[in-house]
Write a protein that holds these residues in place. Structure first.
Motif, PDB file in Angstrom:
ATOM      1  N   SER A  94       0.824  -1.203   0.000  1.00  0.00           N
ATOM      2  CA  SER A  94       0.000   0.000   0.000  1.00  0.00           C
ATOM      3  C   SER A  94       0.863   1.261   0.000  1.00  0.00           C
ATOM      4  CB  SER A  94      -0.890  -0.046   1.251  1.00  0.00           C
ATOM      5  OG  SER A  94      -1.885   0.920   1.150  1.00  0.00           O
ATOM      6  N   VAL A  95       0.214   2.406   0.149  1.00  0.00           N
ATOM      7  CA  VAL A  95       0.960   3.649   0.351  1.00  0.00           C
ATOM      8  C   VAL A  95       1.067   3.858   1.857  1.00  0.00           C
ATOM      9  CG1 VAL A  95       0.947   6.151   0.028  1.00  0.00           C
ATOM     10  CG2 VAL A  95       0.116   4.667  -1.790  1.00  0.00           C
ATOM     11  N   TYR A  96       2.271   4.133   2.338  1.00  0.00           N
ATOM     12  CA  TYR A  96       2.462   4.325   3.781  1.00  0.00           C
ATOM     13  C   TYR A  96       2.752   5.764   4.164  1.00  0.00           C
ATOM     14  CZ  TYR A  96       2.065  -0.600   4.750  1.00  0.00           C
ATOM     15  OH  TYR A  96       1.558  -1.868   4.908  1.00  0.00           O
ATOM     16  N   ALA A  97       3.320   6.555   3.244  1.00  0.00           N
ATOM     17  CA  ALA A  97       3.546   7.967   3.558  1.00  0.00           C
ATOM     18  C   ALA A  97       2.196   8.580   3.911  1.00  0.00           C
ATOM     19  CB  ALA A  97       4.155   8.668   2.355  1.00  0.00           C
ATOM     20  N   ALA A  98       2.209   9.517   4.875  1.00  0.00           N
ATOM     21  CA  ALA A  98       0.942  10.121   5.313  1.00  0.00           C
ATOM     22  C   ALA A  98       0.409  11.090   4.268  1.00  0.00           C
ATOM     23  CB  ALA A  98       1.157  10.833   6.641  1.00  0.00           C
ATOM     24  N   GLY A  99       1.299  11.621   3.433  1.00  0.00           N
ATOM     25  CA  GLY A  99       0.864  12.562   2.404  1.00  0.00           C
ATOM     26  C   GLY A  99       2.038  12.961   1.541  1.00  0.00           C
ATOM     27  N   LEU A 100       1.727  13.542   0.386  1.00  0.00           N
ATOM     28  CA  LEU A 100       2.758  13.930  -0.581  1.00  0.00           C
ATOM     29  C   LEU A 100       2.746  15.442  -0.798  1.00  0.00           C
ATOM     30  CD1 LEU A 100       4.845  13.278  -2.846  1.00  0.00           C
ATOM     31  CD2 LEU A 100       2.901  12.942  -4.388  1.00  0.00           C
ATOM     32  N   ILE A 101       3.950  16.025  -0.800  1.00  0.00           N
ATOM     33  CA  ILE A 101       4.113  17.466  -1.019  1.00  0.00           C
ATOM     34  C   ILE A 101       5.087  17.613  -2.187  1.00  0.00           C
ATOM     35  CG2 ILE A 101       4.971  19.609   0.031  1.00  0.00           C
ATOM     36  CD1 ILE A 101       4.457  18.078   2.818  1.00  0.00           C
ATOM     37  N   ALA A 102       4.660  18.283  -3.262  1.00  0.00           N
ATOM     38  CA  ALA A 102       5.548  18.398  -4.425  1.00  0.00           C
ATOM     39  C   ALA A 102       5.325  19.736  -5.113  1.00  0.00           C
ATOM     40  CB  ALA A 102       5.274  17.259  -5.406  1.00  0.00           C
ATOM     41  N   LYS A 103       6.310  20.160  -5.872  1.00  0.00           N
ATOM     42  CA  LYS A 103       6.192  21.427  -6.603  1.00  0.00           C
ATOM     43  C   LYS A 103       5.127  21.313  -7.693  1.00  0.00           C
ATOM     44  CE  LYS A 103       7.235  25.414  -8.319  1.00  0.00           C
ATOM     45  NZ  LYS A 103       6.420  26.462  -7.711  1.00  0.00           N
ATOM     46  N   SER A 104       5.184  20.205  -8.428  1.00  0.00           N
ATOM     47  CA  SER A 104       4.247  20.057  -9.535  1.00  0.00           C
ATOM     48  C   SER A 104       3.965  18.568  -9.764  1.00  0.00           C
ATOM     49  CB  SER A 104       4.855  20.702 -10.783  1.00  0.00           C
ATOM     50  OG  SER A 104       4.271  20.190 -11.944  1.00  0.00           O
ATOM     51  N   LYS A 123      -5.509   9.103  -4.980  1.00  0.00           N
ATOM     52  CA  LYS A 123      -6.934   9.126  -4.591  1.00  0.00           C
ATOM     53  C   LYS A 123      -7.401   7.729  -4.231  1.00  0.00           C
ATOM     54  CE  LYS A 123      -8.132  13.252  -7.115  1.00  0.00           C
ATOM     55  NZ  LYS A 123      -8.245  13.720  -8.463  1.00  0.00           N
ATOM     56  N   ARG A 124      -7.002   6.740  -5.035  1.00  0.00           N
ATOM     57  CA  ARG A 124      -7.425   5.358  -4.777  1.00  0.00           C
ATOM     58  C   ARG A 124      -6.937   4.878  -3.413  1.00  0.00           C
ATOM     59  NH1 ARG A 124      -5.246   0.491  -6.108  1.00  0.00           N
ATOM     60  NH2 ARG A 124      -3.602   1.327  -7.433  1.00  0.00           N
ATOM     61  N   HIS A 125      -5.760   5.384  -2.989  1.00  0.00           N
ATOM     62  CA  HIS A 125      -5.229   4.978  -1.687  1.00  0.00           C
ATOM     63  C   HIS A 125      -5.627   5.936  -0.567  1.00  0.00           C
ATOM     64  CE1 HIS A 125      -2.780   1.520  -2.874  1.00  0.00           C
ATOM     65  NE2 HIS A 125      -2.572   2.158  -4.004  1.00  0.00           N
ATOM     66  N   GLY A 126      -6.436   6.955  -0.893  1.00  0.00           N
ATOM     67  CA  GLY A 126      -6.905   7.891   0.134  1.00  0.00           C
ATOM     68  C   GLY A 126      -5.796   8.771   0.709  1.00  0.00           C
ATOM     69  N   ILE A 127      -4.806   9.101  -0.131  1.00  0.00           N
ATOM     70  CA  ILE A 127      -3.650   9.879   0.342  1.00  0.00           C
ATOM     71  C   ILE A 127      -3.763  11.330  -0.127  1.00  0.00           C
ATOM     72  CG2 ILE A 127      -1.111  10.073   0.218  1.00  0.00           C
ATOM     73  CD1 ILE A 127      -2.105   7.593   1.744  1.00  0.00           C
ATOM     74  N   VAL A 128      -3.608  12.261   0.803  1.00  0.00           N
ATOM     75  CA  VAL A 128      -3.662  13.675   0.414  1.00  0.00           C
ATOM     76  C   VAL A 128      -2.344  14.070  -0.252  1.00  0.00           C
ATOM     77  CG1 VAL A 128      -5.237  14.290   2.303  1.00  0.00           C
ATOM     78  CG2 VAL A 128      -2.775  14.625   2.590  1.00  0.00           C
ATOM     79  N   ALA A 129      -2.435  15.022  -1.165  1.00  0.00           N
ATOM     80  CA  ALA A 129      -1.234  15.528  -1.840  1.00  0.00           C
ATOM     81  C   ALA A 129      -1.450  16.993  -2.160  1.00  0.00           C
ATOM     82  CB  ALA A 129      -0.973  14.735  -3.123  1.00  0.00           C
ATOM     83  N   ILE A 130      -0.375  17.748  -2.061  1.00  0.00           N
ATOM     84  CA  ILE A 130      -0.464  19.177  -2.375  1.00  0.00           C
ATOM     85  C   ILE A 130       0.648  19.534  -3.356  1.00  0.00           C
ATOM     86  CG2 ILE A 130       0.853  19.682  -0.241  1.00  0.00           C
ATOM     87  CD1 ILE A 130      -0.463  22.427  -0.158  1.00  0.00           C
ATOM     88  N   ASP A 131       0.319  20.331  -4.370  1.00  0.00           N
ATOM     89  CA  ASP A 131       1.375  20.891  -5.224  1.00  0.00           C
ATOM     90  C   ASP A 131       1.109  22.377  -5.445  1.00  0.00           C
ATOM     91  OD1 ASP A 131      -0.473  21.173  -7.299  1.00  0.00           O
ATOM     92  OD2 ASP A 131       0.663  19.997  -8.764  1.00  0.00           O
ATOM     93  N   GLY A 132       1.995  23.023  -6.217  1.00  0.00           N
ATOM     94  CA  GLY A 132       1.824  24.450  -6.472  1.00  0.00           C
ATOM     95  C   GLY A 132       2.363  25.314  -5.342  1.00  0.00           C
ATOM     96  N   LEU A 133       3.142  24.734  -4.440  1.00  0.00           N
ATOM     97  CA  LEU A 133       3.766  25.513  -3.369  1.00  0.00           C
ATOM     98  C   LEU A 133       5.275  25.575  -3.613  1.00  0.00           C
ATOM     99  CD1 LEU A 133       3.907  23.313  -0.144  1.00  0.00           C
ATOM    100  CD2 LEU A 133       3.498  22.435  -2.413  1.00  0.00           C
ATOM    101  N   ASP A 134       5.944  26.460  -2.903  1.00  0.00           N
ATOM    102  CA  ASP A 134       7.378  26.630  -3.110  1.00  0.00           C
ATOM    103  C   ASP A 134       8.141  25.606  -2.266  1.00  0.00           C
ATOM    104  OD1 ASP A 134       9.982  27.398  -3.346  1.00  0.00           O
ATOM    105  OD2 ASP A 134       9.618  29.541  -2.999  1.00  0.00           O
TER     106      ASP A 134
END
Ligand SMILES: NC(=O)CC[C@H](N)C(=O)O
Length: 414
Positions: A94-104, A123-134
């Protein structure tokens, strides 16, 4: 000149327009720093220790490495997701990281191996992710202040609200610390099993091509699963080792009842110090002179077992470009790393020899015992992702097993 800046302005507008397609998201650190961006995975609130990884490839392997449990992983590389995700590159179930943070994060995958896009996978693994930040500013901040708790709030739709930001702030401030957390027992297997390519339900179509090698398996190893990565088991099997994976709390006596030639202690999440059950196992294996090999958390557990101390690092090592010196060998290996704790070299006992040190900060990267066939490595010789410079450690273990195996056969013959 005017033309160029107008173009640049237009480009920025286009990027902003594209990003508006996605719901708002924010990363809030425990010290109150806020980074706003867009949601690219599941909607929701995820908390954890915010760390950064400098690898330029291997996002799927990173996300599925159980050692990232409880961590929000920032990828410093500029653009991820362009090769999508597939079943073959899973380092666990599965995915174990609590969430992903990336530039793009790429919306579309462009690879013949891709089975779905990175956002669809998340999304299928219910993991939050954010991009578009520095992410460069974030990484510099984490380097200066140290890895710290944080929360990613990813909205279902629309723009960020003060209430959502407040909820993330409260969650980040209340998360606590990675120090003192025994997470290995939360990710370990429930039952023992013999590892085979495909025993993690990978479809045959995927396993037949890339990985399986027709090797005989004359040696048997009991591998303690503290959050083990697939490629470790694969590389053990490739070196003629039949691997029985066992739950973290299996006793040494239970392991020996399986009649192994050696014991392997895996990588895993959290703080090694509270894993007293594993430290006990390592102590007994060392005393019994059973061949013993530890990777990452396994290395730290072996350190504690011989009486050394572990410490929490400021921001740890997470990347695929870490130079490690083989001490006394005039040899440097570029290695894959993922750890936030380390064994304090100064506390190693006299019967241990430091074998490897980080050329980034001098921290201990490996040791071996002088009076038992036991050795370990802090980084990841199995890579996934990363370079394979140091995978000779698997051969070193196979040699120790061959010796133990021959001795056993001789004893049985007498
Ligand atoms: N990859 C690992 O096994 C990590 C070990 C431990 N959880 C650390 O962060 O140091």
């Amino acid at each position: 000149m005017i033309c160029r800046s107008a173009n640049l302005h237009r480009q920025e507008e286009i990027v902003a327009l594209i990003q508006k397609k996605y719901p708002a998201a924010a990363l809030v650190l425990a010290d109150g720093t806020v980074f706003e961006g867009r949601s690219r995975g599941a909607a929701g609130l995820a908390t954890g220790e915010v760390v950064f990884n400098t690898a330029m490839t291997g996002y799927q392997e990173i996300l599925t490495d159980p050692s990232y449990t409880g961590q929000l992983v920032t990828l410093t590389t500029a653009h991820v997701g362009n090769v999508g995700a597939n079943k073959e590159d899973m380092e666990s179930r599965s995915v174990y990281a609590a969430g992903l943070i990336a530039k793009s994060i790429a919306e579309n995958a462009s690879s013949w191996r891709a089975e779905e896009s990175l956002p669809a996978f998340l999304k299928r693994h219910g993991i939050v992710a954010i991009d578009g930040l520095d992410t460069r500013a974030l990484t510099i901040h984490l380097r200066q202040t140290g890895a710290q708790p944080g929360a990613v709030i990813a909205l279902e739709s629309g723009e960020m609200t003060p209430e959502a930001l407040e909820a993330a702030k409260t969650a980040a401030a209340g998360w606590g610390s990675m120090a003192g957390q025994d997470l290995a027992q939360t990710v370990t297997t429930d039952v023992p099993y013999e590892w085979k390519e495909g025993s993690w339900e990978l479809p045959t179509a995927h396993t037949a091509g890339g990985f399986r090698k027709p090797v005989a398996h004359p040696y048997h190893v009991v591998a303690y699963d503290f959050g083990v990565k697939t490629n470790i088991l694969r590389l053990l099997a490739d070196r003629g080792i039949r691997v029985t994976v066992v739950p973290a709390k299996t006793t040494f006596e239970e392991a020996m009842a399986l009649n192994p030639d050696g014991i392997f202690l895996s990588n895993g999440p959290g703080d090694p110090a509270p894993c007293t059950y594993a430290i006990e196992t390592a102590k007994k294996a060392i005393a019994a002179k059973v061949p013993l090999f530890g990777i990452c958390l396994g290395h730290q557990i072996m350190g504690l077992a011989v009486g050394a101390k572990t410490l929490k690092m400021k921001f740890g090592h997470h990347g695929a470009n870490h130079p490690v010196e083989a001490l006394g060998e005039k040899h440097v290996a570029i290695t894959s790393q993922n750890h936030g704790f380390a064994v304090d070299a100064a506390t190693l006992p006299e019967n241990a020899r430091a074998t490897h040190a980080s050329l980034f900060d001098g921290s201990l990267q490996g040791f071996e015992l002088l009076d038992a066939p036991a050795f370990c490595f802090q980084g990841h010789p199995e890579a996934s992702p990363g370079p394979h410079d140091i995978d000779g450690l698997f051969e070193k273990f196979a040699r120790a097993l061959a010796e133990a195996h021959a001795q056993k056969a001789e004893a049985a013959g007498e």
